[in-house]
Each structure stands twice: as structure tokens, then as C-alpha cells.
Scaffold this motif. Structure first.
Motif, short mmCIF file in Angstrom:
data_model
loop_
_atom_site.label_atom_id
_atom_site.label_comp_id
_atom_site.label_asym_id
_atom_site.label_seq_id
_atom_site.Cartn_x
_atom_site.Cartn_y
_atom_site.Cartn_z
N PHE A 165 48.08 53.65 -71.61
CA PHE A 165 46.61 53.12 -71.56
C PHE A 165 45.73 53.80 -72.43
O PHE A 165 45.64 55.04 -72.27
CB PHE A 165 46.06 53.01 -70.06
N SER A 218 38.95 51.07 -73.93
CA SER A 218 38.35 50.49 -75.16
C SER A 218 37.25 51.36 -75.62
O SER A 218 36.69 52.27 -74.67
CB SER A 218 38.08 49.08 -74.67
N ARG A 267 43.64 50.72 -62.49
CA ARG A 267 44.21 49.46 -61.74
C ARG A 267 44.25 48.16 -62.36
O ARG A 267 45.04 47.40 -62.33
CB ARG A 267 43.45 49.43 -60.69
N GLN A 268 43.20 48.16 -63.49
CA GLN A 268 43.09 47.11 -64.20
C GLN A 268 44.29 46.86 -65.25
O GLN A 268 44.68 45.86 -65.16
CB GLN A 268 41.55 46.99 -65.01
N PHE A 269 44.72 47.91 -65.86
CA PHE A 269 45.66 48.03 -66.64
C PHE A 269 47.01 47.58 -66.02
O PHE A 269 47.83 46.86 -66.55
CB PHE A 269 45.70 49.35 -67.28
N GLN A 270 47.23 48.50 -64.74
CA GLN A 270 48.27 48.09 -64.05
C GLN A 270 48.70 46.58 -63.54
O GLN A 270 49.57 45.86 -63.81
CB GLN A 270 48.52 48.80 -62.81
N ARG A 271 47.50 45.83 -63.23
CA ARG A 271 47.42 44.37 -62.91
C ARG A 271 47.95 43.93 -64.27
O ARG A 271 48.75 42.78 -64.35
CB ARG A 271 46.28 43.92 -62.43
N GLN A 272 47.43 44.09 -65.48
CA GLN A 272 47.75 43.31 -66.68
C GLN A 272 48.91 43.66 -66.92
O GLN A 272 49.84 42.51 -67.37
CB GLN A 272 46.65 43.93 -67.71
N LEU A 273 49.49 44.82 -66.93
CA LEU A 273 51.02 45.26 -67.04
C LEU A 273 51.86 44.36 -66.02
O LEU A 273 52.82 43.61 -66.59
CB LEU A 273 51.16 46.50 -66.95
N ARG A 274 51.53 44.03 -64.89
CA ARG A 274 52.49 43.43 -63.90
C ARG A 274 52.33 41.95 -64.40
O ARG A 274 53.59 41.30 -64.10
CB ARG A 274 51.84 43.58 -62.43
N ARG A 275 51.32 41.35 -64.73
CA ARG A 275 51.16 39.95 -65.24
C ARG A 275 52.11 39.87 -66.42
O ARG A 275 53.12 38.74 -66.39
CB ARG A 275 49.71 39.57 -65.60
N GLN A 276 52.07 40.83 -67.53
CA GLN A 276 52.95 40.74 -68.40
C GLN A 276 54.31 40.83 -68.18
O GLN A 276 55.12 40.15 -68.61
CB GLN A 276 52.56 41.83 -69.42
#
Length: 192
Positions: free
Chosen positions: A110, A113, A75-84
Motif C-alpha cells: 500500500f 496517494s 482498512r480501506q486498502f484491505q477492503r479494496q484488496l478483498r474485493r479484488q
């Protein structure tokens, strides 16, 4: 110390563990995992049964924690992707797609880290360790402990793994769901 004197000391008051490799219903003088887990009373055995059940509940809880942590990372990655994607869409002129063919479905990859992977590995190791302890308890073939483990599995599944699934339905909902999924429009955000 000779073997004879050791056996006489055992007979003078210290009881020995009953360990059988066949199905049994032993209570007093049962031992589990180590000689320090020596059952000397019915109350101690009842506490061991409750402990075995709670061990399995903890195992189910840790499995759930592992799944939830993985879902959190996605979900964190999806939010970051949507912002980009939104930033790219705002930075691109309105007529960016004129003459550009639609490239179709694209994927974003994804990769956890180092710290995220370490946390995942620790959760997995603790879960595996508990699973092996439960397996060792089952291998004592004690019917009461086995039943306690099964009851713990039922309780753990009931409490920690409640099934909730989000399914799209309807005409417009499917289109909106496709747009919000990861990689549906790709990292450019153009020509959705």
C-alpha cells in the motif's frame, strides 16, 4: 530615548516579566513564550495552568488522530484488496489450482496517494508544533506549569489513547484471521 528613561518608565507602573532559568514557583509577573503572555494575577496564572494542561490533551488527541487516520487508510486498502480477490476468485474456474503449486505467503503493498500523504503530513506538522510549544513551556522551569503539563499528559493519555487490541485465539479463529489479513492469500485469491 536613552536607557535611563526606559528604566524609569518601567518603574512608574509597568511591571516586568520574571524569567528564570532555574526551577521556580513564580506566579505573578511570570511570562511564557512571549511578552504578551504576561501573568498579572493569580486567576490569569490558573487559566494558564489549565491552558497548558489542555494543550497537552490536544497534543495527545492529534497523535490519536494521526494513528486513526493511518489505520483508516489501511482498512480501506484491505477492503479494496478483498474485493479484488473476490472478483478474481469468481472469474477463475473452480479447477484453477490443479497442478499449480502453492506459492506461499504473498504481500500486497500500500502506498498513500498524494492527498492522503498531504493530510498525514499536516497532522504531523500540527502535532510537532504543539509538542514544541509544550517543550517551550517546560523550559521556563515553572513548577506549576510543569505539574499542569504532567496532569494534561495523564488526562490526554487516559481520554485519547485507550488501549484496545484484537487478538485471535482458538483453532478455527486463527485460520479465519489468517485468511482475512492483507496479503495472506495474495492478489490472485487462488489456492488459499
Amino acid at each position: 530615548m536613552s536607557h535611563g528613561s526606559h528604566s524609569s518608565a518601567t518603574n512608574m507602573g509597568a511591571s516586568t516579566c520574571k524569567m528564570e532559568m532555574l526551577w521556580n514557583w513564580n506566579i505573578v509577573d511570570s511570562c511564557f513564550i512571549s511578552s504578551s503572555w504576561h501573568i498579572k494575577s493569580n486567576a490569569m496564572f490558573a487559566a494558564s495552568c489549565v491552558g497548558a494542561a489542555l494543550l497537552v490533551v490536544c497534543l495527545e488527541f492529534l497523535r490519536r488522530v494521526g494513528h486513526e487516520y493511518d489505520a483508516h487508510l489501511l482498512r480501506q486498502f484491505q477492503r479494496q484488496l478483498r474485493r479484488q480477490q473476490a472478483a478474481l476468485a469468481n472469474a477463475t474456474p473452480a479447477n484453477c489450482c490443479d497442478g499449480v503449486p502453492n506459492v506461499g505467503l504473498q504481500y500486497a503493498t500500500f502506498r498513500a496517494s498524494g492527498l492522503q500523504q498531504l493530510i498525514r503530513a499536516v497532522i504531523h506538522a500540527i502535532t510537532l508544533g504543539l509538542a514544541y510549544l509544550v517543550m517551550l513551556l517546560v523550559m521556563y522551569y515553572n513548577g506549576y506549569i510543569f505539574i499542569s503539563i504532567m496532569l494534561g499528559a495523564i488526562l490526554g493519555k487516559f481520554l485519547c489513547d485507550w488501549m484496545v487490541v484484537r487478538l485471535p485465539y482458538g483453532g478455527e479463529g486463527e485460520k479465519d484471521e489468517r485468511r482475512t489479513s492483507v496479503g495472506a492469500t495474495g492478489p490472485s485469491g487462488c489456492c488459499a
